[in-house]
Design an enzyme around this catalytic site. Structure first.
Site, PDB file in Angstrom:
ATOM      1  N   GLY A 356      18.588 113.526 102.011  1.00  0.00           N
ATOM      2  CA  GLY A 356      17.899 112.338 101.517  1.00  0.00           C
ATOM      3  C   GLY A 356      17.294 112.613 100.164  1.00  0.00           C
ATOM      4  O   GLY A 356      17.520 113.670  99.551  1.00  0.00           O
ATOM      5  N   CYS A 357      16.479 111.658  99.694  1.00  0.00           N
ATOM      6  CA  CYS A 357      15.900 111.816  98.356  1.00  0.00           C
ATOM      7  C   CYS A 357      14.873 112.936  98.303  1.00  0.00           C
ATOM      8  O   CYS A 357      14.517 113.414  97.225  1.00  0.00           O
ATOM      9  CB  CYS A 357      15.272 110.498  97.897  1.00  0.00           C
ATOM     10  SG  CYS A 357      13.947 109.923  98.955  1.00  0.00           S
ATOM     11  N   THR A 358      14.373 113.361  99.466  1.00  0.00           N
ATOM     12  CA  THR A 358      13.396 114.458  99.490  1.00  0.00           C
ATOM     13  C   THR A 358      14.038 115.799  99.810  1.00  0.00           C
ATOM     14  O   THR A 358      13.340 116.797  99.956  1.00  0.00           O
ATOM     15  CB  THR A 358      12.291 114.166 100.522  1.00  0.00           C
ATOM     16  OG1 THR A 358      12.890 113.969 101.804  1.00  0.00           O
ATOM     17  CG2 THR A 358      11.503 112.945 100.134  1.00  0.00           C
ATOM     18  N   GLY A 359      15.369 115.849  99.925  1.00  0.00           N
ATOM     19  CA  GLY A 359      16.045 117.114 100.139  1.00  0.00           C
ATOM     20  C   GLY A 359      16.839 117.148 101.428  1.00  0.00           C
ATOM     21  O   GLY A 359      16.975 116.137 102.129  1.00  0.00           O
TER      22      GLY A 359
END
Length: 382
Positions: A356-359
């Site tokens: 995801g956008c956080t890793g």
């Protein structure tokens, strides 16, 4: 030299001037090869002359073409001859340190740069910017950290703050350094200025100079030092910082600094001062002592993990998925994610990779989440 450049170095220069006036400082001789600069030999000479003015304890020797400079010179016809002469002068002790446009450091040696954060004028060390601390990337980054910490300590930071550039493998490096720190190895984690904090440094931290030592792989460090040094000139000429820095390695005893072929006079002057200060601060001995100390706290065993993880190539099939994998487990480095999933499969539990956008994340069924966490902790991924 710009105001930003002066901010990071002014106190140190003024202290050196005071020392010279009060008690005198031993003179150190630093050579610089004059060939290879994209802006011409004159730019190199201008930097050498600026260093002579700024650092009263440094005798600068030009190696190559000296043009009309009044500085002492060792004649050489071209870049290859100048570099060979530089090496001979170092070996025989005629010069204490040297700065050049290019040098092939042996494996196990990488440069630690000294740069200025454009957002604050704060100085920090960048480990590393060229060279190779080890052939294996993750091992090299951990070794870079130790070399950067040693350099910061040699330059007056007793317990330097350390941040890791948020690149592939950063979490693994953080885990390895945490192990060292838990066993007694001395340094302090830097805290990101971003809301979530922590020792993983974002671009914001680079611009602000959050840590005393910013740890990275060599390619990322190389890119950063180029950007930071030429930020205000659009890349045309480098005017900030000290170039790529000094070669630092467990078995490397000479003080050799590297500047880019695009370096301007301010960077060349700073690089000469940095090299002389390294001699005065016994950098090479401090680096060797630092690696020895890190090994006493388990560095060798920690690095062995990276080598063993590379050998993990088993062909393991995923167990049958009977329940949707809707729960996320985060905190695993992107370089570890595939191997971590295989480790879960070994225990007969289905898991999948997610991003995801956080890793990266591992996706598991809700009833398996706690058991999978235990497996990941046991295998060293969390």
């Amino acid at each position: 030299m710009s105001e930003l450049n002066l901010n990071g170095l002014a106190c140190e220069v003024f202290n050196e001037l005071a020392d010279c006036l009060e008690k005198g400082s031993p003179q150190l001789t630093v050579g610089i090869t004059t060939f290879g600069n994209e802006h011409g030999i004159g730019e190199v000479i201008k930097g050498a002359e600026l260093a002579s003015e700024r650092y009263p304890f440094v005798n600068v020797v030009l190696i190559g073409d000296g043009q009309d400079s009044g500085l002492p010179r060792e004649a050489a016809r071209d870049e290859a001859e100048a570099r060979k002469k530089m090496k001979n002068l170092l070996d025989e002790g005629s010069i204490d340190a040297a700065v050049t446009m290019h040098y092939d450091f042996p494996l196990g040696t990488a440069t630690v740069g000294r740069v200025i954060a454009p957002g604050s004028g704060r100085e920090f060390f960048l480990a590393s910017t060229t060279g190779l601390s080890d052939a294996q990337r993750m091992t090299a980054i951990v070794m870079n950290a130790v070399g950067g910490i040693a350099t910061a300590k040699a330059f007056g930071k007793d317990s330097p703050t350390v941040g890791i550039l948020n690149i592939d493998g950063a979490v693994q490096v953080q885990r390895a350094l945490n192990d060292l720190r838990t066993k007694g190895y001395r340094f302090t984690w830097a805290d990101s200025l971003r809301q979530d904090g922590g020792p993983l440094m974002r671009g914001n931290d680079v611009l602000s100079g959050t840590p005393d030592v910013l740890v990275c792989d060599t390619l990322s460090g190389n890119l950063l030092v180029k950007i930071l040094s030429a930020l205000t000139t659009g890349g045309r000429i480098e005017i900030s910082g000290c170039g790529y820095g000094l070669g630092v390695g467990e078995n490397f005893a000479q003080n050799i600094g590297i500047v880019s072929r695009a370096s301007g006079a301010p960077v060349i002057a700073n690089a000469l001062g940095y090299a002389a200060q390294a001699v005065r601060n016994n950098l090479s001995k401090r680096v060797q002592a630092e690696y020895l100390q890190a090994k006493q706290y388990g560095l060798t065993a920690i690095l062995e993990r990276f080598k063993l993880s590379e050998k993990s190539n088993e062909d393991i099939k995923a167990p049958e998925q009977t329940v949707p994998a809707t729960e996320e487990i985060r905190g695993i480095d992107v370089l570890d994610i595939e191997e971590a999933v295989r480790g879960v499969w070994k225990n007969g539990i289905f898991a999948a990779m997610g991003m995801g956008c956080t890793g990266p994340a591992i996706m598991v069924a809700p009833q398996d989440k706690e058991k999978v966490k235990e497996i990941l902790i046991q295998n060293g991924y969390l």
